[in-house]
Design a protein around this motif. Structure first.
Motif, short mmCIF file in Angstrom:
data_model
loop_
_atom_site.label_atom_id
_atom_site.label_comp_id
_atom_site.label_asym_id
_atom_site.label_seq_id
_atom_site.Cartn_x
_atom_site.Cartn_y
_atom_site.Cartn_z
N MET A 40 -84.69 -38.77 24.88
CA MET A 40 -85.58 -37.63 25.06
C MET A 40 -87.03 -38.12 25.20
O MET A 40 -87.80 -37.62 26.04
N ARG A 41 -87.41 -39.07 24.38
CA ARG A 41 -88.79 -39.59 24.43
C ARG A 41 -89.08 -40.21 25.79
O ARG A 41 -90.16 -40.03 26.35
N ARG A 42 -88.12 -40.93 26.35
CA ARG A 42 -88.33 -41.57 27.66
C ARG A 42 -88.56 -40.53 28.77
O ARG A 42 -89.44 -40.68 29.60
N THR A 43 -87.72 -39.49 28.79
CA THR A 43 -87.85 -38.50 29.86
C THR A 43 -89.16 -37.72 29.72
O THR A 43 -89.82 -37.41 30.72
N LEU A 44 -89.55 -37.38 28.48
CA LEU A 44 -90.82 -36.68 28.28
C LEU A 44 -92.00 -37.59 28.66
O LEU A 44 -92.98 -37.13 29.26
N ARG A 45 -91.88 -38.84 28.30
CA ARG A 45 -92.95 -39.78 28.65
C ARG A 45 -93.10 -39.89 30.17
O ARG A 45 -94.22 -39.92 30.69
N LEU A 46 -91.98 -39.90 30.88
CA LEU A 46 -92.04 -39.96 32.34
C LEU A 46 -92.73 -38.72 32.91
O LEU A 46 -93.60 -38.83 33.78
N ALA A 47 -92.36 -37.53 32.41
CA ALA A 47 -92.96 -36.30 32.91
C ALA A 47 -94.45 -36.25 32.61
O ALA A 47 -95.28 -35.89 33.47
N LEU A 48 -94.85 -36.61 31.38
CA LEU A 48 -96.26 -36.55 31.00
C LEU A 48 -97.09 -37.61 31.73
O LEU A 48 -98.26 -37.38 32.06
N THR A 49 -96.50 -38.76 31.99
CA THR A 49 -97.20 -39.79 32.75
C THR A 49 -97.48 -39.30 34.17
O THR A 49 -98.56 -39.49 34.72
N VAL A 56 -96.43 -45.05 36.66
CA VAL A 56 -95.27 -44.94 35.78
C VAL A 56 -94.85 -46.33 35.31
O VAL A 56 -94.57 -47.21 36.13
N PRO A 57 -94.77 -46.57 33.99
CA PRO A 57 -94.34 -47.88 33.47
C PRO A 57 -92.90 -48.17 33.87
O PRO A 57 -92.07 -47.26 33.99
N ALA A 58 -92.59 -49.43 34.06
CA ALA A 58 -91.26 -49.83 34.51
C ALA A 58 -90.17 -49.40 33.53
O ALA A 58 -89.06 -49.05 33.93
N GLU A 59 -90.52 -49.39 32.22
CA GLU A 59 -89.48 -49.10 31.23
C GLU A 59 -89.05 -47.63 31.21
O GLU A 59 -88.03 -47.29 30.59
N VAL A 60 -89.82 -46.75 31.86
CA VAL A 60 -89.41 -45.34 31.91
C VAL A 60 -89.17 -44.86 33.33
O VAL A 60 -88.78 -43.70 33.54
N ALA A 61 -89.38 -45.70 34.32
CA ALA A 61 -89.26 -45.27 35.71
C ALA A 61 -87.87 -44.74 36.04
O ALA A 61 -87.71 -43.83 36.86
N GLN A 62 -86.84 -45.32 35.37
CA GLN A 62 -85.47 -44.91 35.65
C GLN A 62 -84.91 -43.98 34.57
O GLN A 62 -83.69 -43.80 34.46
N ALA A 63 -85.79 -43.38 33.79
CA ALA A 63 -85.33 -42.57 32.66
C ALA A 63 -84.41 -41.43 33.10
O ALA A 63 -83.32 -41.24 32.53
N ALA A 132 -78.86 -38.20 40.33
CA ALA A 132 -78.18 -39.33 39.70
C ALA A 132 -76.83 -38.91 39.15
O ALA A 132 -75.83 -39.64 39.26
N TYR A 133 -76.78 -37.73 38.55
CA TYR A 133 -75.52 -37.20 38.01
C TYR A 133 -74.49 -37.06 39.11
O TYR A 133 -73.34 -37.50 38.97
N ARG A 134 -74.89 -36.45 40.25
CA ARG A 134 -73.93 -36.20 41.33
C ARG A 134 -73.48 -37.50 41.99
O ARG A 134 -72.30 -37.63 42.37
N ARG A 135 -74.38 -38.45 42.15
CA ARG A 135 -73.98 -39.74 42.72
C ARG A 135 -72.96 -40.43 41.82
O ARG A 135 -71.95 -40.97 42.29
N THR A 136 -73.24 -40.41 40.52
CA THR A 136 -72.33 -41.07 39.58
C THR A 136 -70.99 -40.35 39.53
O THR A 136 -69.93 -40.98 39.51
N GLN A 137 -71.04 -39.02 39.54
CA GLN A 137 -69.79 -38.24 39.49
C GLN A 137 -68.94 -38.51 40.73
O GLN A 137 -67.72 -38.66 40.63
N ALA A 138 -69.59 -38.58 41.91
CA ALA A 138 -68.85 -38.88 43.13
C ALA A 138 -68.19 -40.25 43.05
O ALA A 138 -67.04 -40.44 43.46
#
Length: 390
Positions: A40-49, A56-63, A132-138
């Motif tokens: 949760m912290r990673r996704t919020l950090r991505l949105a707030l950044t 966007v820092p590399a550690e949250v770019a793929q959150a 990402a969800y749909r690609r993975t599900q496929a």
């Protein structure tokens, strides 16, 4: 400020709200304590950044992509995933409004314009996680189908003689090894045709495990019948009526190969399209089982009939008699005088030397006429029948 000073607080608030309002997340267990909160912290950090306009820092770019992939792998329903990001938006939105009011900024035009940017930042997260969800599900669906396909093929090729293969297929197909099944074989059904989609939908609505696959140009399928009778299963398979299609009922997955042979024999019993359960087409299926022997017998019986005048009508009349069993019934069904029916039946007996009143001899005519419906029988009729004589 929200990013640098209140991020941990917002993550805790958002996670608590998510656990409270979305049951799928409340039930979720993680391999390490705090993993949910860290996500949760990673996704919020991505949105707030993004909202702050910073790189966007590399550690949250793929959150968001990581969350979409993980939730698909965990089997989370997509609506629950989307709902989680809506709750993220709610948490960030409330925090921005609260902070804006405390600073006396809430009524300013710039502040209101900035709220649109906040919406766009969270929405970008939402889009990324869904993609990402749909690609993975496929990918997972494709992988699961490949496992099922291979297990089904092995079941057909080796299952009669190897219990381990049956157990593997049972696990892969989600079907008990022991139970009632309907096996389907159809010729020429296009891959992903809407008729096959209709069959799948009907079986899913009835909560019946099933699998369809292809071997050459044949569609092969198996349905775990459960408590459903054969007629109910056939109603669900009716969209396949436009193709030659045979079915057979078996007990136990280990008999799938035998079921395929039986269903294929029923399918090959006629050139006409339609769904043919083998229990209703035993004679035709038997005649299609050994084409050389069946062709020799049927040719001997039918060749004299091909030489008769009105051959087509005579064959129709004797076929009706063998089905109905009486001259009166044939006359009523075909709208012909009884004497006409009798004369045609006598012509059959005279030409073939077979007596319709003798069961063993009448059986030869039954089998020969059934063979006439098959592809080889149709070729014989075209070669020696009325059209050829003309």
């Amino acid at each position: 400020m929200l990013l640098t000073e209140r991020l941990d607080e917002l993550a805790v608030t958002a996670q608590a709200r998510l656990d409270r309002e979305e049951p799928a997340y409340a039930r979720m267990t993680e391999t390490e304590p705090g993993q949910k909160l860290a996500g949760m912290r990673r996704t919020l950090r991505l949105a707030l950044t993004r909202l702050a306009g910073e790189s966007v820092p590399a550690e949250v770019a793929q959150a968001t992509a990581d969350v979409g992939r993980q939730r698909a792998e965990q089997g989370f329903p997509l609506p629950a995933v989307v709902r989680s990001f809506q709750l993220d938006l709610h948490t960030v939105w409330e925090a921005i409004i609260e902070e804006g009011r405390s600073r006396g900024l809430a009524d300013g035009h710039n502040f209101l314009d900035g709220l649109l940017v906040a919406w766009e930042a969270i929405d970008a997260n939402n889009i990324e996680v869904v993609d990402a969800y749909r690609r993975t599900q496929a990918h997972l669906d494709s992988h699961r189908f490949e496992i099922r396909r291979r297990a089904f093929e092995r079941l057909i090729l080796e299952g009669e003689h190897d219990d381990a293969v049956v157990a593997e297929a049972s696990a892969a197909l989600g079907m008990a090894a022991h139970g009632s099944f309907t096996v389907v074989v159809a010729a020429g059904v296009p891959i992903q045709h809407h008729a096959l989609t209709k069959c799948r939908h009907a079986l899913q609505q009835a909560s019946l495990p099933f699998h369809f696959g292809y071997l050459g140009d044949e569609l092969l399928g198996i349905v775990n019948s459960g408590r459903q009778g054969g007629r109910a299963i056939h109603r669900m398979l009716r969209p396949l009526d436009d193709w030659r299609c045979g079915t057979a009922e078996i007990t136990g997955l280990g008999n799938t190969a035998a079921g395929v042979r039986l269903a294929r024999a029923a399918m090959r019993s006629s050139v006409e399209s339609g769904l043919r359960p083998i229990k209703s087409h035993w004679v035709g299926a038997i005649m299609s089982g050994n084409e050389e022997l069946a062709g020799l017998m049927a040719g001997e019986v039918l060749t004299p009939l091909m030489k008769l005048r009105e051959c087509e009508s005579i064959i129709e009349t004797v076929g009706s008699f063998l089905e109905l069993g009486s001259v009166a019934a044939v006359a009523e069904q075909t709208y012909r005088h009884r004497n006409t029916v009798r004369n045609r039946l006598k012509a059959v007996e005279d030409a073939t030397g077979l007596r319709l009143a003798v069961p063993n001899e009448a059986a030869l005519l039954v089998m020969a006429l059934e063979w006439l419906r098959s592809p080889r029988g149709r070729s014989f009729y075209e070669r020696y029948g009325p059209a050829a004589s003309a």
